[in-house]
Motif scaffolding. Sequence first.
Motif: not given
Length: 272
Positions: A34, A56, A58-60, A94, A154, A156
């Motif tokens: 991301s 959130d 969703t990132d990488r 994630h 989440d 991580r």
Amino acid sequence: MSLDSSPIDMTDTYSALGVDDVLRRELRDECRLSAIEFLRSTASTQIVARELAAPDGTDRMLVVADYQTSGRGQLGRQWSSAAGSSVMFSLVVHPSSPEAMALIPIRAGIAAAEALDAVIGIEGRILLKWPNDLVVDGAKLGGILCEGQIRDGDLRAIVGVGINVRPFTLLADVAASPAFLDEIAGRPIERLEVLRAVVKGMSSALDVSPPMLSDEELARHSSRDWLAGRDIVEPALGRVKGINGHGHLIVRAHNGDIEEVVSGSVRTVEVG
Ligand code: BTN
């Protein structure tokens, strides 16, 4: 992002990542990231990745450094580097469960070793020392530090990877005999090529994250398992058989009992 104003050596494509948007975009697309941050110098990419990762889940994100002033290793150790000599990055992923989180060092290690073999063009040269060392002839080429976080439910993981490429003098208090990729390959290796190959391999290896290692993953690990068949004195006493689907080290004690080791730093009889 570049933290100092010293001129960038544009012949070093790794450092050019800091100024070349096209290069950064290519790497981002190729590795399905991301975002990428390149730092000439920072305390530790682990700290930056933790601060920059999006809330959130969703990132990488990938944080790359040329030099770290306080590089962190496993078990609170230091990670030593010199500018221009290593590939160092932290990748935010994630995992889908705590079990998958625990397997990240093993999956990342297999992917890194395979990618590095491909870069130097020698199959089976880079071996794995449980839980997360990359070794060649018993000397440490690289290491993986996996730090977990839970934020708003989440999971991580910040996967920190350090790989020695060009020879440099390790800090006096870093106790490990090092290996360097240039010396193993017998030619200069481009750090950008290493970064690209390893991040790409890890990114796809960590894409799907089942809670147990598959037979295929176990076979790939076993073919590079530096500890298998060696006698160890820590964290258990006996001969290493390999790892199991949970990523635990299996040790046969001298009385025949089987011990399953969940974590720790291994000391062998031969090399201490
Ligand atoms: C080990 O002890 O073997 C793990 C070493 C991990 C070093 C890398 S370098 C990039 C990232 N940032 C850090 O501070 N540590 C990891």
